[in-house]
Design a protein around this motif. Structure first.
Motif, short mmCIF file in Angstrom:
data_model
loop_
_atom_site.label_atom_id
_atom_site.label_comp_id
_atom_site.label_asym_id
_atom_site.label_seq_id
_atom_site.Cartn_x
_atom_site.Cartn_y
_atom_site.Cartn_z
N GLU A 87 0.83 -1.21 0.00
CA GLU A 87 0.00 0.00 0.00
C GLU A 87 0.87 1.26 0.00
O GLU A 87 0.56 2.24 -0.68
CB GLU A 87 -0.92 0.00 1.22
N LYS A 88 1.95 1.23 0.77
CA LYS A 88 2.74 2.45 0.97
C LYS A 88 3.78 2.67 -0.12
O LYS A 88 4.02 3.81 -0.54
CB LYS A 88 3.45 2.38 2.32
N PHE A 89 4.40 1.58 -0.59
CA PHE A 89 5.56 1.74 -1.47
C PHE A 89 5.39 1.12 -2.85
O PHE A 89 6.28 1.25 -3.69
CB PHE A 89 6.80 1.13 -0.80
N GLY A 90 4.28 0.43 -3.09
CA GLY A 90 4.06 -0.14 -4.40
C GLY A 90 4.53 -1.58 -4.51
O GLY A 90 4.63 -2.31 -3.52
N GLY A 91 4.85 -1.99 -5.74
CA GLY A 91 5.12 -3.40 -6.03
C GLY A 91 6.42 -3.94 -5.50
O GLY A 91 6.57 -5.14 -5.32
N VAL A 92 7.42 -3.06 -5.25
CA VAL A 92 8.73 -3.50 -4.75
C VAL A 92 9.13 -2.59 -3.59
O VAL A 92 9.12 -1.36 -3.73
CB VAL A 92 9.81 -3.44 -5.85
N THR A 93 9.47 -3.20 -2.47
CA THR A 93 9.87 -2.45 -1.28
C THR A 93 11.23 -2.95 -0.81
O THR A 93 11.45 -4.17 -0.70
CB THR A 93 8.85 -2.63 -0.14
N LEU A 94 12.13 -2.03 -0.53
CA LEU A 94 13.44 -2.38 0.03
C LEU A 94 13.36 -2.32 1.55
O LEU A 94 12.97 -1.29 2.12
CB LEU A 94 14.52 -1.42 -0.46
N ILE A 95 13.70 -3.42 2.20
CA ILE A 95 13.79 -3.45 3.66
C ILE A 95 15.19 -3.91 4.04
O ILE A 95 15.94 -4.41 3.21
CB ILE A 95 12.72 -4.38 4.29
N TRP A 96 15.52 -3.72 5.30
CA TRP A 96 16.85 -4.09 5.79
C TRP A 96 16.72 -4.97 7.02
O TRP A 96 16.12 -4.56 8.03
CB TRP A 96 17.67 -2.84 6.11
N LEU A 97 17.24 -6.18 6.92
CA LEU A 97 17.29 -7.09 8.06
C LEU A 97 18.65 -6.92 8.70
O LEU A 97 19.63 -7.53 8.31
CB LEU A 97 17.06 -8.53 7.59
N PHE A 98 18.69 -5.99 9.67
CA PHE A 98 19.95 -5.52 10.23
C PHE A 98 20.75 -4.85 9.11
O PHE A 98 20.28 -3.86 8.57
CB PHE A 98 20.70 -6.66 10.93
#
Length: 459
Positions: free
Chosen positions: A49-60
């Protein structure tokens, strides 16, 4: 300050992925803290919903992607599946499921061969499914008698009781018999251990409990004894999968056949129990839809219905499809990009071993594809919509999709239909809808907890 520290540590990695939107990472967790206290599939849907079809996250300090784009998900799970491999929950389940299991074996390590040799692939599936109707119907009907009696003095805990009944049905289907309670206890010990190992923080050590190792030894050992005995004295007339596999011919050794059949319990008992419970709950919330299902299975199906009659019962099928769309039992999948090279995905270049989160939670309720997506409406599947949105398509993949989709999907669909048919033909189920639908994570599936019901004799 914490954001600046994180950026200083991960400057090069951030620069390579700077064109992908996502939440702001901070030292030391990156964005991993967002998963604490949240179901991961719900968070993945929020990112859609917030960022669209691809979201970058960071696991540490490790970058990962959340995919909500149906085209990219199709590439990762289906059309380019060979460039991505299954990392989670492989490590967590290695002590629970034998290393050669289809569920955790990876490309380059024999999963293609494991799938080809699995009884679901080698046994004559259509004939085997057709022969399951009567024996499995009997197991469920006997339990309904017990639940009707118990409902006169209390409510049935659907979370536990449906798991136990589903276990018996799977035992009958695969082994041609049901088992005493100790077998289910071993199964639950292994499943609880696997669930704990899948939850963060991920363990570095193998299980320490001696009860786990005792249960594992008994679970696989008892089944291997059954396989050896049946190999010596097969019964081609028996409809169970073990005898069907031996009659048709299987390339698997006794130990490999044992593992394949034993693992099928883990692959289906929890997801099938969760789906049936979810359907019962949603139908109880919508009495007019429950009445359609009850009328269809009581009046339209013959008394001696078979598998093909179940397949053709449209109100039943639509109610189950809608339950799986609304609350899919397997709501999240994991892949990693190729371990030894960069991979291009859409307009992005992924470093080797990039973790990818894929959830159907967002796409199953994605507007405008679904009209009024937050409404439980089985009728939406009529008028060609079911044919336009088959299982494993862009916006509907409760069994996964592509070459690693659930190998037992056909059996799962049959089980869902059979359970609801027998329940509504024998009883008037009264699910307590005053209690909220509470999601829980158990062995890779979303299992609703806290649901109770009474099963009244047909009025």
């Amino acid at each position: 300050m914490l954001e600046r520290i994180f950026n200083a540590i991960n400057r090069r990695s951030r620069a390579k992925l700077a064109n992908i939107p996502g939440p702001t990472p901070r030292f030391p967790l990156g964005t991993a803290g967002a998963f604490f206290g949240r179901q991961p599939w719900e968070l993945c849907a929020d990112y859609g919903e917030k960022f669209g079809g691809v979201t970058l996250i960071w696991l540490f300090n490790t970058p990962a992607l959340v995919l909500n784009d149906p085209v990219l998900i199709r590439e990762v799970l289906d059309t380019r599946a060979g460039e991505f491999y299954k990392d989670e929950p492989v490590g967590a389940l290695k002590p629970v499921i034998t290393p050669g299991s289809l569920f955790i074996t990876n490309f380059g390590r024999g999963w293609e061969q494991a799938r080809r040799d699995n009884p679901f692939s080698t046994a004559p599936l259509d004939g085997w499914l057709t022969r399951q109707t009567e024996p499995l119907r009997t197991v469920i009907a006997e339990k309904m008698k017990s639940w009707i009696i118990r409902s006169t003095t209390g409510r049935i805990d659907l979370y536990w009781e449906m798991q136990r009944l589903m276990f018996d049905v799977f035992a009958q289907a695969f082994w041609g018999r049901t088992f005493p309670p100790d077998r289910f206890d071993w199964f639950q010990t292994l499943a609880r251990t696997g669930t704990r190992r899948m939850n963060p923080p991920k363990p570095f050590l193998p299980p320490l409990s001696p009860f786990f190792y005792s249960a594992r030894r008994k679970w696989y050992g008892s089944f291997e004894q059954i396989v050896a005995e049946t190999r010596r004295n097969p019964n081609p007339a028996s409809p169970d999968m073990l005898n069907a596999s031996l009659a048709h011919g299987t390339p698997l050794s006794d130990s490999a056949l044992t593992e394949a059949l034993a693992t099928n319990f883990f692959g289906g008992v929890f997801s099938c129990a969760g789906t049936v419970n979810t359907a019962l709950y949603l139908l109880a919330q919508h009495p007019e839809e429950a009445a359609k299902v009850a009328s269809a299975v009581r009046n339209d199906l013959p008394a001696d219905f078979d598998r093909f009659a179940l397949d053709g019962c449209r109100p039943l099928e639509f109610a189950i499809r809608e339950a799986m769309r609304y609350y899919p039992a397997v709501p999240i999948y994991f892949r990693k990009s190729s371990p030894d090279r960069e991979v291009r995905l859409g307009s992005h270049t992924l470093p080797p071993n990039t973790q990818i989160f894929i959830s159907n939670w967002y796409l199953h309720k994605n507007s405008p594809h679904w009209h009024e997506p937050d409404r439980y409406d089985p009728s939406r599947w009529d008028n060609g919509f079911a044919e336009a949105n088959p299982y494993g398509s862009d916006h509907f993949f409760p069994f996964g999709r592509g070459p690693r989709a659930c190998i037992g999907a056909a059996f799962g669909k049959f089980i869902h239909r059979l359970f609801l048919t027998v329940i509504f033909r024998a009883t008037d189920p009264v699910v307590d809808t005053t209690r909220p639908y509470k999601q829980s994570f158990f062995f890779g599936t979303m299992m609703p907890k806290g649901l109770t019901a009474r099963f009244l004799p047909r009025s």
